[in-house]
Design a protein around this motif. Structure first.
Motif, PDB file in Angstrom:
ATOM      1  N   UNK A 134    -102.629  -0.159  89.287  1.00  0.00           N
ATOM      2  CA  UNK A 134    -103.385  -0.127  88.034  1.00  0.00           C
ATOM      3  C   UNK A 134    -104.325   1.057  88.040  1.00  0.00           C
ATOM      4  N   UNK A 135    -104.629   1.528  86.858  1.00  0.00           N
ATOM      5  CA  UNK A 135    -105.609   2.593  86.751  1.00  0.00           C
ATOM      6  C   UNK A 135    -107.001   1.975  86.658  1.00  0.00           C
ATOM      7  N   UNK A 136    -107.987   2.705  87.148  1.00  0.00           N
ATOM      8  CA  UNK A 136    -109.371   2.257  87.050  1.00  0.00           C
ATOM      9  C   UNK A 136    -109.748   2.001  85.588  1.00  0.00           C
ATOM     10  N   UNK A 137    -109.354   2.906  84.705  1.00  0.00           N
ATOM     11  CA  UNK A 137    -109.690   2.769  83.288  1.00  0.00           C
ATOM     12  C   UNK A 137    -109.023   1.543  82.684  1.00  0.00           C
ATOM     13  N   UNK A 138    -107.749   1.352  83.004  1.00  0.00           N
ATOM     14  CA  UNK A 138    -107.002   0.236  82.419  1.00  0.00           C
ATOM     15  C   UNK A 138    -107.613  -1.104  82.798  1.00  0.00           C
ATOM     16  N   UNK A 139    -108.172  -1.189  84.003  1.00  0.00           N
ATOM     17  CA  UNK A 139    -108.804  -2.417  84.458  1.00  0.00           C
ATOM     18  C   UNK A 139    -110.190  -2.564  83.818  1.00  0.00           C
ATOM     19  N   UNK A 140    -110.705  -1.471  83.245  1.00  0.00           N
ATOM     20  CA  UNK A 140    -111.966  -1.525  82.507  1.00  0.00           C
ATOM     21  C   UNK A 140    -113.139  -0.822  83.157  1.00  0.00           C
ATOM     22  N   UNK A 141    -112.867   0.049  84.148  1.00  0.00           N
ATOM     23  CA  UNK A 141    -113.959   0.746  84.807  1.00  0.00           C
ATOM     24  C   UNK A 141    -114.260   2.083  84.136  1.00  0.00           C
ATOM     25  N   UNK A 142    -115.542   2.394  84.028  1.00  0.00           N
ATOM     26  CA  UNK A 142    -116.020   3.683  83.543  1.00  0.00           C
ATOM     27  C   UNK A 142    -115.928   4.656  84.716  1.00  0.00           C
ATOM     28  N   UNK A 143    -114.867   5.427  84.761  1.00  0.00           N
ATOM     29  CA  UNK A 143    -114.591   6.309  85.899  1.00  0.00           C
ATOM     30  C   UNK A 143    -115.661   7.382  86.044  1.00  0.00           C
ATOM     31  N   UNK A 144    -116.077   8.001  84.955  1.00  0.00           N
ATOM     32  CA  UNK A 144    -117.121   9.032  85.032  1.00  0.00           C
ATOM     33  C   UNK A 144    -118.409   8.443  85.585  1.00  0.00           C
ATOM     34  N   UNK A 145    -118.794   7.285  85.074  1.00  0.00           N
ATOM     35  CA  UNK A 145    -120.038   6.650  85.514  1.00  0.00           C
ATOM     36  C   UNK A 145    -120.018   6.262  86.973  1.00  0.00           C
ATOM     37  N   UNK A 146    -118.929   5.646  87.422  1.00  0.00           N
ATOM     38  CA  UNK A 146    -118.888   5.198  88.820  1.00  0.00           C
ATOM     39  C   UNK A 146    -118.757   6.374  89.779  1.00  0.00           C
ATOM     40  N   UNK A 147    -118.004   7.411  89.403  1.00  0.00           N
ATOM     41  CA  UNK A 147    -117.862   8.586  90.276  1.00  0.00           C
ATOM     42  C   UNK A 147    -119.211   9.263  90.480  1.00  0.00           C
ATOM     43  N   UNK A 148    -119.967   9.400  89.398  1.00  0.00           N
ATOM     44  CA  UNK A 148    -121.260  10.075  89.500  1.00  0.00           C
ATOM     45  C   UNK A 148    -122.290   9.205  90.228  1.00  0.00           C
ATOM     46  N   UNK A 149    -122.396   7.937  89.842  1.00  0.00           N
ATOM     47  CA  UNK A 149    -123.438   7.079  90.414  1.00  0.00           C
ATOM     48  C   UNK A 149    -123.147   6.650  91.855  1.00  0.00           C
ATOM     49  N   UNK A 150    -121.905   6.326  92.147  1.00  0.00           N
ATOM     50  CA  UNK A 150    -121.588   5.789  93.473  1.00  0.00           C
ATOM     51  C   UNK A 150    -121.168   6.859  94.473  1.00  0.00           C
ATOM     52  N   UNK A 151    -120.509   7.916  93.990  1.00  0.00           N
ATOM     53  CA  UNK A 151    -120.004   8.942  94.912  1.00  0.00           C
ATOM     54  C   UNK A 151    -120.720  10.282  94.771  1.00  0.00           C
ATOM     55  N   UNK A 152    -121.582  10.407  93.754  1.00  0.00           N
ATOM     56  CA  UNK A 152    -122.293  11.666  93.560  1.00  0.00           C
ATOM     57  C   UNK A 152    -121.406  12.798  93.072  1.00  0.00           C
ATOM     58  N   UNK A 153    -120.270  12.450  92.468  1.00  0.00           N
ATOM     59  CA  UNK A 153    -119.325  13.443  91.964  1.00  0.00           C
ATOM     60  C   UNK A 153    -119.324  13.402  90.436  1.00  0.00           C
ATOM     61  N   UNK A 154    -119.677  14.517  89.823  1.00  0.00           N
ATOM     62  CA  UNK A 154    -119.703  14.577  88.361  1.00  0.00           C
ATOM     63  C   UNK A 154    -118.370  15.107  87.847  1.00  0.00           C
ATOM     64  N   UNK A 155    -117.776  14.394  86.881  1.00  0.00           N
ATOM     65  CA  UNK A 155    -116.554  14.866  86.250  1.00  0.00           C
ATOM     66  C   UNK A 155    -116.928  15.917  85.210  1.00  0.00           C
ATOM     67  N   UNK A 156    -116.093  16.906  85.043  1.00  0.00           N
ATOM     68  CA  UNK A 156    -116.369  18.032  84.150  1.00  0.00           C
ATOM     69  C   UNK A 156    -115.523  17.907  82.893  1.00  0.00           C
ATOM     70  N   UNK A 157    -116.176  17.766  81.753  1.00  0.00           N
ATOM     71  CA  UNK A 157    -115.490  17.633  80.465  1.00  0.00           C
ATOM     72  C   UNK A 157    -115.953  18.765  79.555  1.00  0.00           C
ATOM     73  N   UNK A 158    -115.332  19.949  79.623  1.00  0.00           N
ATOM     74  CA  UNK A 158    -115.787  21.067  78.793  1.00  0.00           C
ATOM     75  C   UNK A 158    -115.500  20.817  77.310  1.00  0.00           C
ATOM     76  N   UNK A 159    -116.364  21.381  76.465  1.00  0.00           N
ATOM     77  CA  UNK A 159    -116.169  21.236  75.015  1.00  0.00           C
ATOM     78  C   UNK A 159    -115.006  22.082  74.523  1.00  0.00           C
TER      79      UNK A 159
END
Length: 195
Positions: A134-159
């Motif tokens: 299963x994907x993290x998103x499909x199960x209902x997890x906010x991937x950007x939020x958990x990556x940044x808060x728990x792992x200190x990794x910020x996802x990059x979403x350019x405009x």
């Protein structure tokens, strides 16, 4: 599997309670409804029942992230191919770690890549349930939020344009703190960074 071209893996142990702060199935699965792949993969919504409730019991999680550098001037097609290749490699790493201990469930970001073509679109059962993740998103997890808060990794979403890097994110749901610590150490042995 882990090559310098892909960037190092980052692995951290967290608790179930900490991860569940980023579990927002209504909001996150709402984004899934707008995806062209909605209902195409067995690992993605819609679901008759929420999959998270059917996973083996877990108290801790190992969050895995990998930044994938993007070369300047890369085309959109090259970027997508690079990301898909990285996801396949990352999925293999998460399954390898998952297989080290019973009762561990691996989740990855993005749809399952266990088969070349998923049978869901043809109305057939999954042909390889042992490979399906299963994907993290499909199960209902906010991937950007958990990556940044728990792992200190910020996802990059350019405009606009392409990002400087891509990030693959996964999680290993573990039955206890000891198993989580062992898998985090195993991830470090594969060349990971983190705690």
């Amino acid at each position: 599997m882990n090559s310098d071209a892909e960037g190092p893996l980052h692995a951290v142990v967290s608790t179930r309670a900490e991860l569940l702060r980023y579990h927002e199935p209504e909001r996150i699965q709402g984004y899934c409804r707008g995806c062209e792949k909605h209902g195409v993969y067995w690992s993605c919504p819609p679901f008759a029942q929420q999959p998270l409730a059917h996973f083996p019991e877990w108290t801790h999680v190992v969050v895995l992230c990998r930044r994938v550098p993007v070369a300047p001037g890369i085309t959109r097609e090259q970027l997508l191919a690079r990301f898909q290749a990285s996801r396949v490699d990352f999925g293999a790493i998460t399954r390898e770690l998952e297989a080290k201990r019973p009762g561990v469930t691996a989740l990855v970001a993005g749809h399952c890549a266990g088969c070349v073509d998923c049978t869901r679109g043809a109305g057939l059962p999954c042909r390889a349930p042992a490979r399906m993740r299963y994907s993290l998103e499909a199960v209902g997890f906010d991937v950007s939020g958990l990556a940044e808060a728990l792992a200190g990794i910020q996802l990059h979403w350019p405009k606009s344009g392409v990002p400087d890097y891509l990030t693959t994110v996964g999680a290993l749901l573990c039955p206890d703190a000891l198993v989580a610590a062992e898998l985090c150490a195993a991830a470090h042995a594969l060349g990971c960074s983190g705690t």
